[in-house]
Design an enzyme around this catalytic site. Structure first.
Site, PDB file in Angstrom:
ATOM      1  N   GLY A  16      -2.732  -6.169  -0.041  1.00  0.00           N
ATOM      2  CA  GLY A  16      -3.320  -7.492   0.165  1.00  0.00           C
ATOM      3  C   GLY A  16      -3.412  -7.935   1.615  1.00  0.00           C
ATOM      4  N   GLY A  30       0.824  -1.203   0.000  1.00  0.00           N
ATOM      5  CA  GLY A  30       0.000   0.000   0.000  1.00  0.00           C
ATOM      6  C   GLY A  30       0.862   1.260   0.000  1.00  0.00           C
ATOM      7  N   THR A  35      10.614  -7.885 -12.286  1.00  0.00           N
ATOM      8  CA  THR A  35       9.981  -9.178 -12.559  1.00  0.00           C
ATOM      9  C   THR A  35       8.808  -9.369 -11.608  1.00  0.00           C
ATOM     10  OG1 THR A  35      12.102 -10.036 -13.262  1.00  0.00           O
ATOM     11  CG2 THR A  35      10.431 -11.669 -12.709  1.00  0.00           C
ATOM     12  N   CYS A  85       2.722   0.757  11.740  1.00  0.00           N
ATOM     13  CA  CYS A  85       3.921   1.328  11.103  1.00  0.00           C
ATOM     14  C   CYS A  85       4.633   2.300  12.018  1.00  0.00           C
ATOM     15  CB  CYS A  85       3.550   2.080   9.825  1.00  0.00           C
ATOM     16  SG  CYS A  85       2.586   1.103   8.719  1.00  0.00           S
TER      17      CYS A  85
HETATM   18  C1  LIG Z   1      -4.561   3.517   5.595  1.00  0.00           C
HETATM   19  C2  LIG Z   1      -3.296   2.798   5.237  1.00  0.00           C
HETATM   20  N1  LIG Z   1      -2.619   3.180   4.144  1.00  0.00           N
HETATM   21  C3  LIG Z   1      -1.483   2.573   3.772  1.00  0.00           C
HETATM   22  C4  LIG Z   1      -0.956   1.527   4.501  1.00  0.00           C
HETATM   23  C5  LIG Z   1       0.330   0.903   4.058  1.00  0.00           C
HETATM   24  O1  LIG Z   1       0.162  -0.382   3.544  1.00  0.00           O
HETATM   25  P1  LIG Z   1       1.401  -1.382   3.492  1.00  0.00           P
HETATM   26  O2  LIG Z   1       1.625  -1.877   4.874  1.00  0.00           O
HETATM   27  O3  LIG Z   1       0.993  -2.470   2.560  1.00  0.00           O
HETATM   28  O4  LIG Z   1       2.567  -0.606   2.968  1.00  0.00           O
HETATM   29  C6  LIG Z   1      -1.616   1.091   5.658  1.00  0.00           C
HETATM   30  C7  LIG Z   1      -1.059   0.002   6.487  1.00  0.00           C
HETATM   31  O5  LIG Z   1      -1.239  -0.060   7.679  1.00  0.00           O
HETATM   32  C8  LIG Z   1      -2.819   1.757   6.038  1.00  0.00           C
HETATM   33  O6  LIG Z   1      -3.507   1.384   7.127  1.00  0.00           O
END
Ligand SMILES: Cc1ncc(COP(=O)(O)O)c(C=O)c1O
Length: 383
Positions: free
Chosen positions: A204, A69, A241, A329
């Site tokens: 995903g 994401g 790839t 995160c």
């Molecule tokens: C609202 C939102 N955007 C983006 C992301 C980032 O996704 P990814 O962990 O796949 O990088 C998250 C992940 O917690 C999210 O909650």
């Protein structure tokens, strides 16, 4: 273990694992090869593209596979800025995920791209319920605005922004619109055919695929410039790839999410509501963060006044209960949640809150155990 942290990540479903396994074992060819062993794999990538497109009402050719994401969000804003090199203004909100906020900050501080002037970022405020005012969005957009980037569902509170109205405003003002739909996918119905969203991000691992695979929907007429440069993969839109096994997994997870979506709300909402009502009614000095109804069915975010989130999480962990104090995160930083702070700047609610995010695998027995666990932990900490 009782897992109430599905906004952080979800378990890989057995059907998803089964679908991807051949591409890690016997079918390991490169889809760009000309001989059959490789080339036959192209077909499974296209099937996955169709499955992802169906989840959001897109056309398969609009889907670009990414690594996560975060990459989808970065790539979308990058594409919009590249398409409008003379426009130096981005509109986003104060409650976006770090993958949007920190990308905007990076753009602002990158001196190499400033020959046309520095970027200006507008962070739209939210009210105490986590909602934004559409009038603020209208007022923020100027002739200089290259892109509006707003999320659909908030990862910490579950609050839903009014996507259709936002998309209409951006379309009427002729501004590109990116939507981070990472937390919405698999939880609410998405139909990009009826929404003028130029870029829409997914990942995903929020809907039972493995971590490390995402997608960006690029509307047919939206401009696009690759974020990752390399070979001709993904129709020249993303070099590298293809991660075949994970792409197949994403496709299968999207197919299953689409199948389960009609029953999702009904399965999850009563459990979430029972947990929320149980905590708010039985534990004094607690407060809901986020709008009562304009919210995902699976998420509740509650402040326990006077208690540090981390202490509560440690006690719950000892009971085998997984919850969180904000975005995974940012969990290793000791900063309070920027989201709750933006909603309630005059309060310490952001330091004392927990997020519980459920899914349809949770049960009424889980709710009972978590209610007991939380009540016991709060009593101990307040004592
Ligand atoms: C609202 C939102 N955007 C983006 C992301 C980032 O996704 P990814 O962990 O796949 O990088 C998250 C992940 O917690 C999210 O909650």
């Amino acid at each position: 273990m009782i897992y109430f942290d599905h906004n952080a990540t979800t378990a890989v479903l057995p059907e998803v694992l089964e679908a991807m396994m051949p591409y890690l074992t016997s079918k390991w060819g490169n889809p760009s090869s000309s001989y059959k062993f490789g080339a036959q794999i192209k077909g499974v990538i296209e099937t996955a593209r169709e499955q992802v497109a169906e989840l959001i009402g897109a056309q398969p050719r609009e889907i670009v596979f990414t690594s996560c994401g975060t990459e989808s969000n970065n790539a979308a804003i990058h594409a919009a800025l590249k398409a409008n090199p003379g426009k130096r203004h981005i509109v986003t909100s104060a409650v976006e995920h770090s993958s949007v906020l920190n990308y905007c900050r990076a753009v602002q501080s990158n001196h190499e791209i400033h020959e046309n002037g520095r970027y200006r970022i507008t962070y739209l405020p939210v009210d105490r319920d986590g909602l934004l005012k559409l009038a603020d969005l209208e007022n923020a957009i100027t002739e200089e605005t290259a892109v509006v980037s707003l999320m659909w569902a908030n990862n910490e509170t579950g609050v839903l922004f009014p996507l259709a109205e936002i998309a209409q405003i951006c379309a009427a003002r002729g501004v590109l619109f990116h939507c981070d739909a990472v937390q919405a996918a698999g939880k609410v119905s998405i139909n990009v055919r009826s929404l003028p969203v130029d870029y829409l991000s997914l990942t995903g691992h929020k809907f039972h695929a493995p971590k490390g695979i995402g997608a960006l929907n690029v509307r047919r007429k939206a401009p696009f410039a690759p974020y990752i440069h390399g070979g001709h993969q993904e129709n020249n839109r993303r070099g590298g790839t293809e991660n075949v096994a994970l792409i197949v997994a994403l496709g299968k997870a999207a197919e299953l999410a689409r199948k389960h979506l009609p029953g999702y709300d009904e399965a999850v909402r009563p459990l979430r509501d029972a947990l929320e009502a149980g905590i708010l009614s039985s534990i004094p000095n607690t407060e809901l963060n986020g709008h009562k109804t304009e919210r995902l069915a699976n998420t509740t975010n509650i402040t326990f006044h006077g208690i540090e989130s981390e202490s509560l999480l440690i006690l719950l962990d000892q009971e085998g209960i997984c919850a969180s104090s904000g975005s995974a995160c940012l969990a290793d930083s000791d900063k309070p949640s920027h989201i709750i702070k933006a909603m309630k700047p005059d309060s310490s609610a952001s330091r004392h809150m927990l997020r519980f995010s459920l899914d349809s695998t949770n049960t009424a027995a889980d709710i009972k155990k978590v209610l007991n666990g939380v009540a016991g932990a709060v009593k101990m900490l307040r004592g």
